[in-house]
Write a protein that holds these residues in place. Structure first.
Motif, PDB file in Angstrom:
ATOM      1  N   LYS A 158      15.698 -32.152 -55.892  1.00 54.70           N
ATOM      2  CA  LYS A 158      14.721 -31.595 -54.964  1.00 54.70           C
ATOM      3  C   LYS A 158      14.814 -32.241 -53.578  1.00 54.70           C
ATOM      4  O   LYS A 158      14.351 -31.665 -52.586  1.00 54.70           O
ATOM      5  N   LEU A 159      15.398 -33.440 -53.507  1.00 52.12           N
ATOM      6  CA  LEU A 159      15.447 -34.154 -52.232  1.00 52.12           C
ATOM      7  C   LEU A 159      16.729 -33.901 -51.447  1.00 52.12           C
ATOM      8  O   LEU A 159      16.744 -34.105 -50.231  1.00 52.12           O
ATOM      9  N   ILE A 160      17.796 -33.472 -52.109  1.00 49.08           N
ATOM     10  CA  ILE A 160      19.081 -33.375 -51.403  1.00 49.08           C
ATOM     11  C   ILE A 160      19.066 -32.317 -50.310  1.00 49.08           C
ATOM     12  O   ILE A 160      19.841 -32.390 -49.347  1.00 49.08           O
ATOM     13  N   ASP A 161      18.189 -31.315 -50.437  1.00 47.12           N
ATOM     14  CA  ASP A 161      18.076 -30.313 -49.380  1.00 47.12           C
ATOM     15  C   ASP A 161      17.154 -30.765 -48.259  1.00 47.12           C
ATOM     16  O   ASP A 161      17.131 -30.156 -47.186  1.00 47.12           O
ATOM     17  N   LEU A 162      16.396 -31.808 -48.500  1.00 47.11           N
ATOM     18  CA  LEU A 162      15.449 -32.289 -47.500  1.00 47.11           C
ATOM     19  C   LEU A 162      16.081 -33.284 -46.547  1.00 47.11           C
ATOM     20  O   LEU A 162      15.888 -33.208 -45.327  1.00 47.11           O
TER      21      LEU A 162
END
Length: 485
Positions: free
Chosen positions: A186-190
């Motif tokens: 969920k964090l890699i796109d942020l």
């Protein structure tokens, strides 16, 4: 010596006030085992290393001989687990970089941040499952192995082994590592996310703790424990303990026997054993002897109803809010799984759907069916229901993936206006569902399904203490199905 302080006081008081002598005897039936899933007493053959014996009626595993050393192998894994755990406490899990601002998360950060946001109960559960319980079970196993390595096992070793088996399920390192990977996706796109050595330490801790369980031969540990010559019953009497062998062919009546829930020792009394009465302390492990779990159906139904009540708001209310550049996006359990699917993380999406949506529903429906079957005395499909119970018992704690994932996101995504993740009330209800259904599974006694169907001897005992001989009787104990490696 009993585990319950108030019971010791009562027994001593009765002993001082009464001069009665021995009122009955207890026989330890060697070579016999009760299946803790269906209640069938069966003779257990001597197993070769690497072989497994299964119940011939429901397929439950009754005994297993490990190929490894009973003490040396689990000791090696236990020492490794302790070292890895201590290193994990001072090692970072991951770092996130959002436009030059960097945050770091450790196993301690998540529970503290959840408490800081007003969700202290969730922080406590996360800390209990990822920090406290792993340390407790590692220390317990270390003490157990020290006691088991002695020629005569100390009295405290059986108690610690019993507590280890009770608390092991609440150590959720293997579930937490999956929560870390879900949070990572969920964090890699942020922003730029960097996995730190702590992630690999958690994976290593999962492997070493699994190694303890896979190499520990509990039966061989119990064989090193001396059986006392007397059993202390609930009235303060000291009943002499005799030994008989199932090979002799002289089998006591089924309704007169019970097995210790902790060490599996089978004992026979000279009278019918009530289903939920306290029959004294086990002469081998000192645990309280009861033929069945007390108030199994009532307690299971209560926890089940509470879980159903909490399940509705757990899916309707958001579990977290993700804010980026002033734009807030609330997320429910279902919405989180859909986002993973849309981002191409189909395997993780399926994992979240299974663990957070399918498993709670499966537990609730399965327990409802089993409780109903017990109340109605259903006689068909009991073997399938027993297998279903074992599945539900194993997969229950995997629903904590979303709770661990939220604790990690709340701890690491904390950049005020740029990006921020906050927990929402839905996570409280969802955690309550997971815990309540785990308690419901633990309270339910699957043997009660077979009892209600009349497969384990008389179903009811009249108030005058006589046995209902008209009830169908189970077949005499026989060897279980052939050993399988």
């Amino acid at each position: 010596m009993s585990d319950r302080f108030h019971k010791r006081l009562w027994r001593n008081a009765v002993t001082m006030a009464s001069s009665q002598g021995t009122v009955s005897t207890v026989k330890v039936v060697e070579g016999l085992r009760e299946c803790h899933c269906c209640g069938l007493f069966q003779s257990v053959p001597k197993l070769a290393p690497g072989n497994v014996a299964y119940c011939r009626r429901c397929g439950e595993q009754l005994a297993r001989r490990r190929r490894t050393s009973p003490i040396a192998a689990p000791t090696a894994f236990c020492v490794a687990s302790a070292a890895i755990y201590l290193a994990l406490l001072v090692t970072d899990l991951m770092t996130i970089n959002v436009h030059g601002r960097v945050n770091t998360v450790t196993v301690l950060t998540g529970p503290l941040e959840m408490a800081h946001e007003g969700f202290g109960e969730i922080g406590f559960v996360v800390a209990l499952a990822t920090l406290v319980m792993p340390a407790v079970v590692i220390m317990l196993m270390g003490a157990i192995l020290i006691g088991a390595s002695r020629k005569h096992m100390p009295d405290w070793t059986p108690r610690l082994l019993t507590w280890y088996e009770r608390l092991r399920e609440w150590s959720m390192v293997e579930v937490y590592i999956l929560g870390v990977f879900v949070a990572y996706t969920k964090l890699i796109d942020l922003a730029l996310v960097d996995l730190r050595p702590g992630v690999f330490l958690i994976a290593a801790l999962m492997v070493t703790m699994a190694g303890i369980d896979s190499t520990l031969d509990v039966e061989r540990v119990w064989q090193n424990r001396d059986i006392q010559d007397e059993l202390d019953d609930r009235h303060g009497h000291h009943l002499p303990v005799e030994h008989i062998s199932v090979a002799s062919g002289a089998m006591p009546p089924i309704q007169n026997m019970l097995s210790c829930h902790a060490c599996g020792l089978v004992m026979a009394f000279d009278h019918a054993v009530p289903r939920e009465a306290d029959m004294g302390d086990c002469p081998r492990c000192h645990q309280i002897l009861k033929r069945r779990k007390p108030q199994s159906l009532v307690n299971t139904t209560a926890f089940l109803i509470a879980g159903v009540v909490c399940y509705i708001p757990a899916n309707l209310f958001p579990v977290m809010t993700y804010s980026k550049m002033g734009h807030a996006d609330v997320s429910t359990i279902v919405h989180g799984a859909i986002e993973l699917w849309q981002d191409g993380m189909i395997p993780l999406s399926l994992l979240v759907i299974f663990a957070s949506i399918t498993v709670p529903v499966l537990k609730i429906i399965s327990l409802t069916i089993m409780v109903t079957a017990t109340w109605c005395g259903k006689k068909t499909g009991l073997a399938r229901l027993s297998r279903l119970y074992r599945v539900v018992d194993v997969i229950g704690r995997w629903s904590m993936i979303d709770v661990f994932m939220i604790s990690i996101l709340v701890a690491i995504v904390h950049f005020n206006f740029l990006a921020n993740v906050t927990a929402e009330p839905g996570v409280v209800f969802f955690t309550a569902v997971v815990i309540l259904t785990i308690f419901a599974v633990h309270c339910f006694d699957p043997r009660s399904m077979w009892d209600a169907a009349g497969m384990n001897g008389p179903v009811k005992e009249p108030t005058d203490g006589r046995i209902n001989e008209s009830a169908p009787q189970p077949p005499p104990p026989r060897d279980m199905e052939p050993n399988r490696a």
